[in-house]
Design a protein around this motif. Structure first.
Motif, PDB file in Angstrom:
ATOM      1  N   MET A 230       3.038  -7.464  -0.144  1.00 33.91           N
ATOM      2  CA  MET A 230       2.939  -7.341  -1.601  1.00 33.91           C
ATOM      3  C   MET A 230       4.303  -7.596  -2.249  1.00 33.91           C
ATOM      4  SD  MET A 230       1.002  -4.266  -3.682  1.00 33.91           S
ATOM      5  CE  MET A 230       2.163  -3.005  -3.191  1.00 33.91           C
ATOM      6  N   GLY A 231       5.180  -8.249  -1.521  1.00 33.43           N
ATOM      7  CA  GLY A 231       6.540  -8.395  -2.018  1.00 33.43           C
ATOM      8  C   GLY A 231       6.801  -9.616  -2.874  1.00 33.43           C
TER       9      GLY A 231
ATOM     10  N   LEU B 296      -0.089   1.706   2.958  1.00 34.63           N
ATOM     11  CA  LEU B 296      -0.457   3.115   2.772  1.00 34.63           C
ATOM     12  C   LEU B 296      -1.635   3.248   1.813  1.00 34.63           C
ATOM     13  CD1 LEU B 296       3.070   4.802   2.620  1.00 34.63           C
ATOM     14  CD2 LEU B 296       1.506   4.613   4.567  1.00 34.63           C
ATOM     15  N   ILE B 297      -1.598   2.519   0.716  1.00 36.93           N
ATOM     16  CA  ILE B 297      -2.717   2.585  -0.236  1.00 36.93           C
ATOM     17  C   ILE B 297      -3.970   2.004   0.402  1.00 36.93           C
ATOM     18  CG2 ILE B 297      -3.611   1.739  -2.434  1.00 36.93           C
ATOM     19  CD1 ILE B 297      -0.765   1.804  -3.532  1.00 36.93           C
TER      20      ILE B 297
ATOM     21  N   ALA C 126       7.198  -0.500   7.126  1.00 37.95           N
ATOM     22  CA  ALA C 126       7.357   0.648   8.011  1.00 37.95           C
ATOM     23  C   ALA C 126       6.350   0.568   9.154  1.00 37.95           C
ATOM     24  CB  ALA C 126       7.154   1.942   7.225  1.00 37.95           C
TER      25      ALA C 126
ATOM     26  N   THR D 169       4.995  -1.789   2.604  1.00 40.13           N
ATOM     27  CA  THR D 169       4.642  -0.486   3.158  1.00 40.13           C
ATOM     28  C   THR D 169       3.673   0.247   2.235  1.00 40.13           C
ATOM     29  OG1 THR D 169       6.760  -0.341   4.308  1.00 40.13           O
ATOM     30  CG2 THR D 169       5.619   1.737   3.856  1.00 40.13           C
ATOM     31  N   LEU D 170       3.963   0.194   0.963  1.00 43.16           N
ATOM     32  CA  LEU D 170       3.077   0.844  -0.006  1.00 43.16           C
ATOM     33  C   LEU D 170       1.677   0.249   0.057  1.00 43.16           C
ATOM     34  CD1 LEU D 170       2.760   2.830  -2.384  1.00 43.16           C
ATOM     35  CD2 LEU D 170       3.553   1.017  -3.896  1.00 43.16           C
TER      36      LEU D 170
ATOM     37  N   TYR E 118      10.067  -4.722   1.582  1.00 37.85           N
ATOM     38  CA  TYR E 118       9.762  -3.717   2.604  1.00 37.85           C
ATOM     39  C   TYR E 118       9.003  -2.546   1.989  1.00 37.85           C
ATOM     40  CZ  TYR E 118      10.636  -0.277   6.323  1.00 37.85           C
ATOM     41  OH  TYR E 118      10.494   0.671   7.305  1.00 37.85           O
ATOM     42  N   ILE E 119       9.505  -2.057   0.889  1.00 39.14           N
ATOM     43  CA  ILE E 119       8.863  -0.897   0.249  1.00 39.14           C
ATOM     44  C   ILE E 119       7.464  -1.248  -0.249  1.00 39.14           C
ATOM     45  CG2 ILE E 119       9.027   0.728  -1.678  1.00 39.14           C
ATOM     46  CD1 ILE E 119      12.116   0.400  -1.432  1.00 39.14           C
ATOM     47  N   LEU E 120       7.342  -2.399  -0.884  1.00 38.73           N
ATOM     48  CA  LEU E 120       6.033  -2.771  -1.438  1.00 38.73           C
ATOM     49  C   LEU E 120       5.028  -3.104  -0.342  1.00 38.73           C
ATOM     50  CD1 LEU E 120       7.153  -4.900  -4.522  1.00 38.73           C
ATOM     51  CD2 LEU E 120       6.162  -2.604  -4.541  1.00 38.73           C
TER      52      LEU E 120
ATOM     53  N   SER F 159       3.287   2.767   8.760  1.00 36.81           N
ATOM     54  CA  SER F 159       2.302   2.346   7.756  1.00 36.81           C
ATOM     55  C   SER F 159       1.379   1.296   8.364  1.00 36.81           C
ATOM     56  CB  SER F 159       2.992   1.808   6.507  1.00 36.81           C
ATOM     57  OG  SER F 159       3.626   0.567   6.755  1.00 36.81           O
TER      58      SER F 159
END
Lengths: 446, 446, 446
Positions: free
Chosen positions: C265-266, C53-54, C133, C49-50, C45-47, C136
């Motif tokens: 990207m997970g 965003l990037i 997210a 989202t990252l 989830y975090i990756l 994002s």
């Protein structure tokens, strides 16, 4: 009352709630060797650090944005100087926030009025502890400090001498900004009272704006800006595309400015928050632009590119005090009022004969106040009274201290070039290199 | 003796030290289905790859930085050509480092003098193995190769023909850069001896500088640069704001250049190291600027924006050989000497009648040598003797090979435009599109 | 048939395959408290989202790229207006894709022809669910929508009025783009048929191109562009370095455009895929540049900087429909044909008297069609028939709808300034601020 410094322990919260894998006394050791698992705290550390580094380089890039914005909004004869000031102030900020500023802002403030003005020490990689790399935090905080100085250079362009400007920048980035910063992000007295300024509408933007306002008042307007009969003479900037480029750079950098002010990326909730901040930040800027374009069409029957650019920036400054809690409608409203501020405060300053070359005072000071005061609309932890207290306290301190320094510089080494030098342009007087030696009527061969 | 290529096994070290969760023979399988845990090696792979991609796009952006720096420092009549050269060289570098360069630099060097000049093959995503994605590594290394070529274009601007420049770029990016690169980052003979060049003060910046120096000597100075009586005639660049923009772009890109040269982001120690590199890189650049500004004020009683910009770049080049080990004081010192180099080497080159249009030789070659030689001050694994050996060996190879190529080109297709064409400007001669057709006295309608 | 919207369940695949740590009933609870482990789904989830965003901020930056490209390719007298249009369209796109567009494109399309035109709601951070997210994802998709609008502004520059352009942009970004987008990325009928457009050669670039073509036909050519005797009069752009800067910005942003369209990207495979996309994207752009430079040298005996820049962009557009599957040789081929398109379609449009100020039609429309049609060469899931169907269906819808809107605007408020105003330049007529007030023969004091 967000504190910039410490990563909230909640970083590990979500992970902690889950039942972690237990060590079985009778498990096969061989199987464990085959696959190792990542610990939540290690990953949080890395992701938090990465957030600071990405956010940091985006905010660093804002230094280029200010340089281009200002290079585009001053006249040809002062462009080289404006470039020199911008790269110099970013350098000075980096050095001062290392030598004095960081620890003055963050070390041992403890609810008080300042920290300890000692150089920041970066631990060896093996010795780094905490929830993120110390150097990534320093880097991220440093570029905020530099942003504050960038704001000042625009307002006072085209007539201030290089060295007094640099001396002021040295004090601003080493002492003034860290002191008021310590009150809130350093967990000082304002933070204890419940003041809320998520990414720095007041701590960064208004501080820069107050310093610029004090300087502009003491420095005086550019020659020829205000005619004897009270008319305002436009002194149009040299390059609108560079000003536009600068604005886009700032808009881009602002995603780092606001987004990475979440200060953590190790949990789902953090990643979600950062994303929400991105969306709100963009909507506020967009609303600022649209508001200015519509208002200028209605009021003046034409648009003004420099006002539209400042509309974006004012929208961005407005949302900076609380980019997380608003929904998109609220973010649009907050940013739109930023645009309104630009349209009405720019001519107001001219009426007051306060000569702000790039419009930094409406954009950073007034929109910064607006953004800070409106926080309680969406964040129930904040109150209008305390927000006002913070705005007034930080404003009073910064304005008075800045005015004292500007007066001191004026009384000693002088802060303003002579009228003849101003007419000739700062590039010839102090830089010795014209910005556009082959064209430009305001400029000519040395 | 850092090697750029391989990710150190330490990547998994920290995770390995922890007692991993054991497989319990009697555990409930249902519970395991509910929550799966991330393995450290998968996460390391993803984070390492992400580091290469972020670092890679930041260094790619440096191509734009060089383009803007050079477009700003050449005269109006040569700006389109400089833009064309920069986008072309970045394209050629990308193709050559794929077709020949990458494997020549990294494949089977084994302590020797070069690898295998075969095209780089990117595995299908499902087949990628190792500690990072192969393509991310290729991308990251490719943009370093392109940087080397960018350095050459600045020095030789305003008089070299397009095609010989492109032919040289083809050989430099496909053969010369990869060969000397293989000696160190490809784990060749210099690496075996213990040479240390973390992110390429020598392997990238000095190699570009040596190639540029050889070219400048063989190409000769621009007409009108050195008067018969020995005076140096300033030929001021067309746009200081573009040169400033270029410098800020390079500064930003350098965080990727140095930071991602850590080559791994999967552990706390890596994240901490990258952060420390960011801080050191910024302080060195800032010290370079401040040093130049103060020195030029003392020596010449005025500042020079192009020197200040080069001060930033020289500080950056200086710290590039070892951005990790210095503390911030040492980083400031290393960068400040870079600034001193700019102030004293720029006029020295003019005395020697070596016409370096943008100052690439002091910035990239001399500061690159300085940065490489000073590594042992902070890194006890390096020795002054071996550092000198590396500087001399790589310098000799690059200078001699470059000179031979430039001579060969001069003797065959010619490398320089005629005097009349030089006076007219390269934009009219070879590009057919003026940079600023509506203004600029150096330029005129075709 | 990639769908932009949903993250494939494969995200968790690799982790799932591993035997997760089991909960041992008899394990020591104390040990579990000491070390918690990260769950794969949280990290994914975090990756993911990252990545959004990037990728999102890189594509947002493309708005600046288009602004600079267009500011450089229009004449001095229209530069401020072009800047104003670009910052305004990015703002409008952000607002419309929030108020209407996002849900029209993604919500409840279900194999059909459009979704539900309701404002996009961003959940509170604690309530965010899914594989990334929500904000994002919105941000990333919004900047694609804005890109489409940027394409239109270039073609129609120098003669279209501000407000009709903005009204068209409002409809394009709120309705037209989301509808055709829903057909594929919203999992609509074209996606069900197996159409494949990884990052938007058709959905973004051709859609922008069709809208621009319809507009250019209805708007007509600039006065003086086509002489009565049929000759084409070059109207050279005001600043080649700004156009070059714009192109480099777009090239940089394209890594986000194509790379982050992997949408996850997970896992190792995702990271590897993103990296491969970076490499292919770069090679395609490089091949486009090299092809144009060689062809223009052969055909015209000189190079053309604006053609070379468009060669990079055409290479980028060409690879956008399928940046993952090609190997590097195929990517180079696909990009090189993009370059060929530029060289031959630019003069062809002039023969047809279609006045495309910046070359957006060859670059975005024709190269977009090429890139879409060639997908089956490397992606066996796609067929030439369905690719053609998609190109035709989306083209027909966008062209007809755009033409209807442009006609409607022409018949009501008018879309074109008067001849006298066009001669004076849009900056004076509508913006009131010249781009370069101190130089530029095409411009003069207000």
């Amino acid at each position: 009352n967000t504190m910039k410094k410490h990563i909230l322990p909640v970083t590990l919260g979500l992970f902690g709630l889950m039942s972690g894998p237990l060590l079985a006394q009778d498990a096969t050791t061989a199987a464990a060797d085959a696959v190792t698992y990542a610990t939540a705290s290690d990953i949080s550390y890395i992701l938090n650090t990465l957030l600071f580094l990405i956010g940091g380089f985006l905010v660093m890039w804002m230094a280029a944005g200010f340089a281009m914005l200002e290079a585009g909004l001053v006249r040809t004869k002062n462009v080289s100087m404006q470039c020199l000031k911008n790269i110099s102030l970013f350098s000075v900020a980096g050095i001062m926030f290392w030598l004095v500023g960081y620890n003055l802002m963050y070390e041992g403030v403890d609810g008080g009025f300042m920290g300890t003005p000692l150089p920041k020490d970066i631990p060896a990689p093996g010795d780094d502890s905490g929830d993120y790399a110390a150097a990534s935090d320093w880097f991220f905080q440093m570029v905020f400090c530099a942003t504050t100085a960038s704001i000042v250079s625009g307002t006072m362009a085209e007539r201030i001498k290089f060295w007094p400007f640099i001396i002021f920048t040295t004090i601003l980035t080493g002492i003034l900004y860290p002191i008021t910063g310590s009150w809130e992000w350093g967990a000082g007295w304002l933070d204890a009272k419940g003041f809320s300024d998520f990414a720095g509408s007041t701590l960064v933007h208004s501080v820069g704006g107050w310093a610029a306002l004090a300087g502009a008042l003491i420095l005086g307007a550019r020659k020829g800006k205000y005619a004897a009969d009270g008319r305002v003479i436009p002194l149009p900037g040299s390059s609108m595309p560079l000003a536009t480029l600068g604005t886009f750079i700032l808009w881009l950098g602002w995603f780092g400015f606001n987004g990475a002010s979440q200060l953590a990326m190790g949990t789902i909730e953090d990643a979600s928050s950062i994303s929400r901040i991105f969306a709100n930040t963009n909507i506020a800027a967009a609303a600022g632009v649209v508001t200015v374009v519509i208002l200028t069409q209605i009021l003046y029957k034409r648009m003004d590119i420099s006002m539209a650019l400042n509309g974006a920036l004012a929208g961005l400054v407005s949302i900076t005090a609380e980019p997380l809690m608003p929904n998109l409608f609220q973010a649009a409203f907050i940013g739109a009022i930023g645009g309104v501020i630009v349209v009405f405060v720019v001519p107001l300053l001219d009426k007051l004969k306060i000569d702000d070359v790039v419009g930094a005072i409406p954009v950073h000071l007034i929109a910064g106040i607006w953004g800070t005061l409106i926080v309680p609309l969406t964040n129930s932890d904040a109150t209008y009274g305390i927000q006002l207290l913070g705005v007034v306290a930080i404003g009073a301190f910064t304005f008075i201290a800045s005015a004292a320094i500007w007066y001191g510089l004026k009384a000693t080494i002088g802060i303003r070039v002579s009228d003849a030098e101003e007419a000739m342009g700062l590039d010839k007087v102090e830089v010795g290199v014209e910005a556009y030696p082959e064209f430009g009527q305001g400029s000519a061969r040395l």
